[in-house]
Design a protein around this motif. Structure first.
Motif, short mmCIF file in Angstrom:
data_model
loop_
_atom_site.label_atom_id
_atom_site.label_comp_id
_atom_site.label_asym_id
_atom_site.label_seq_id
_atom_site.Cartn_x
_atom_site.Cartn_y
_atom_site.Cartn_z
N UNK A 227 0.84 -1.19 0.00
CA UNK A 227 0.00 0.00 0.00
C UNK A 227 0.88 1.24 0.00
N UNK A 228 0.52 2.18 -0.86
CA UNK A 228 1.24 3.45 -0.89
C UNK A 228 0.22 4.55 -0.67
N UNK A 229 0.60 5.53 0.14
CA UNK A 229 -0.29 6.65 0.35
C UNK A 229 0.31 7.85 -0.37
N UNK A 230 -0.48 8.50 -1.21
CA UNK A 230 0.05 9.63 -1.99
C UNK A 230 -0.88 10.82 -1.92
N UNK A 231 -0.26 11.99 -1.86
CA UNK A 231 -1.08 13.21 -1.90
C UNK A 231 -0.55 14.13 -3.00
N UNK A 266 7.09 -4.90 -5.75
CA UNK A 266 8.01 -3.89 -6.30
C UNK A 266 7.61 -2.49 -5.78
N UNK A 267 8.63 -1.69 -5.54
CA UNK A 267 8.35 -0.32 -5.08
C UNK A 267 7.80 0.49 -6.26
N UNK A 268 6.55 0.92 -6.17
CA UNK A 268 5.97 1.63 -7.31
C UNK A 268 6.01 3.15 -7.12
N UNK A 269 6.69 3.60 -6.09
CA UNK A 269 6.72 5.05 -5.87
C UNK A 269 7.31 5.83 -7.06
N UNK A 270 8.39 5.30 -7.69
CA UNK A 270 8.91 6.03 -8.87
C UNK A 270 7.86 6.15 -9.97
N UNK A 283 3.46 16.23 -6.56
CA UNK A 283 3.33 15.17 -5.56
C UNK A 283 3.76 15.76 -4.22
N UNK A 284 2.81 16.00 -3.33
CA UNK A 284 3.12 16.66 -2.06
C UNK A 284 3.70 15.69 -1.05
N UNK A 285 3.26 14.43 -1.16
CA UNK A 285 3.71 13.46 -0.16
C UNK A 285 3.51 12.06 -0.71
N UNK A 286 4.44 11.19 -0.43
CA UNK A 286 4.26 9.79 -0.83
C UNK A 286 4.90 8.91 0.23
N UNK A 287 4.17 7.87 0.59
CA UNK A 287 4.64 7.06 1.71
C UNK A 287 4.28 5.60 1.48
N UNK A 288 5.28 4.75 1.62
CA UNK A 288 5.04 3.31 1.53
C UNK A 288 4.57 2.86 2.92
N UNK A 289 3.37 2.31 3.00
CA UNK A 289 2.87 1.90 4.32
C UNK A 289 3.58 0.63 4.77
N UNK A 290 3.81 0.55 6.06
CA UNK A 290 4.57 -0.60 6.53
C UNK A 290 3.84 -1.92 6.30
N UNK A 291 4.62 -2.94 6.15
CA UNK A 291 4.10 -4.26 5.81
C UNK A 291 3.43 -4.92 7.01
N UNK A 292 3.79 -4.48 8.18
CA UNK A 292 3.32 -5.16 9.39
C UNK A 292 1.79 -5.28 9.43
N UNK A 293 1.16 -4.25 8.93
CA UNK A 293 -0.30 -4.24 8.94
C UNK A 293 -0.85 -5.44 8.17
N UNK A 294 -0.22 -5.64 7.04
CA UNK A 294 -0.64 -6.75 6.20
C UNK A 294 -0.41 -8.08 6.90
#
Ligand code: ADP
Ligand code: MG
Length: 302
Positions: A227-231, A266-270, A283-294
């Motif tokens: 999960x990635x969070x983007x603003x 794969x890291x899709x942030x790029x 892109x004001x903010x982008x964050x890879x959410x931690x895996x632990x939740x999953x």
């Protein structure tokens, strides 16, 4: 807001059962507290129902504080404890009259008992003693006692545990029906139950909240690899974001914020950065959410 928990902690001796738990549940929601055994679900529910004081933090139910206005809270809350403690020698109707008496329903009591017997489908069984009922019917008696004073909020602690598959379906149906009128919080360790009954899920593990989202989103999370969070600086067409390679789905979280579920690890942030550039977005903010939740979630769906 129907139920507000604000940084609630509970310590039993040395043990931290709840650690700064916060959530808000709106009027009319059917919310699940989903978590493995020992997560703190029952503890949280007892605090909301005023059966146990928190060690710190605040809980408000229909605007009443559990610590300062317990009687008002109890008027507004119906509670079905985990091990539904029924008087097995009592007749169903006798027991419900008894509970109506505890709530001081007076003349309204008789009417409410009849209504609850009808609502919870006890009509064919109400002449029996509780001890003679199947577990499914005992849960119906539990629901009837929780609802007798017409509370606005219903707290159901593992309401379907120990039921056979048919009873399970029936009780879930009943809870859904009740949920149309009331705010319901139920606890469970089964995701399928959440999907069948609840529109909101709060995942709790070791006394902490790991996730809080609409049920559909948690289902997505379960399927997604990341999960990635983007603003962005402005709103984006969801369909456009979904076209980025490797993206499974996108949920709008705020006016310009998006929760993006990915198919691969794969890291899709790029890629999201590229997407922003191509579409003249900042892109004001982008964050890879931690895996632990999953991972927590996986454990729960085993
Ligand atoms: P859940 O309902 O999610 O299974 P509980 O709220 O019952 O979790 O328990 C949370 C933690 O607090 C567990 O580790 C449990 O052992 C502990 N606990 C619960 N009740 C008590 C108690 N009365 N005294 C000491 N520890 C308790
Ligand atoms: Mg429990």
């Amino acid at each position: 807001m129907s139920v507000i928990a604000d940084k609630v902690s509970k310590v039993y001796g040395q043990q931290m059962a709840l650690d700064q738990v916060s959530f808000n549940i709106d009027q009319g929601e059917v919310a699940a507290l989903l978590g493995p055994n020992g997560a703190g679900k029952s503890t949280m529910m007892k605090i909301i129902a005023c059966y146990l004081p928190q060690s710190s933090g605040n809980v408000r139910v229909c605007n009443y504080d559990v610590a300062h206005s317990p009687l008002d809270v109890k008027q507004n809350v119906g509670y079905l404890p985990e091990h539904n403690p029924l008087y097995l020698d009592m007749y169903v109707k006798e027991y419900l009259y008894f509970v109506a008496g505890l709530y001081g329903l007076g003349n309204r009591g008789k009417e409410r008992v009849e209504e609850m017997i009808e609502l919870t489908g006890l009509t064919a069984e109400y002449k029996k003693t509780i001890g003679a009922l199947s577990r499914g019917y005992r849960q119906r008696v539990g629901l009837a006692q929780a609802l007798i004073h017409d509370p606005r909020v219903l707290i159901l602690d593992e309401p379907t545990s120990g039921l056979d598959p048919n009873q399970l379906v029936e009780i879930r149906q009943l809870i859904k029906e009740i949920g149309k009128e009331k705010t319901v919080i139920l606890s469970t360790h089964i995701m399928q139950e959440v999907e069948a009954v609840c529109n909101r899920v709060i995942i709790i593990s070791q006394g902490r909240i790991m996730a809080d989202a609409p049920t559909g989103e948690v289902r997505l999370l379960n399927k997604a690899s990341g999960v990635v969070w983007a603003e962005f600086d402005k709103a984006v067409d969801l369909e456009k974001i979904k076209k980025i390679d490797g993206i499974m789905d996108v949920v709008k979280e705020s006016a310009t914020g998006y929760r993006i579920f990915t198919r691969s690890t794969r890291d899709i942030r790029p890629d999201i950065f590229q997407f922003a550039v191509q579409n003249k977005l900042v892109l004001l903010s982008i964050e890879q959410k931690q895996k632990s939740l999953e991972e927590v979630f996986r454990q729960m769906t085993l």
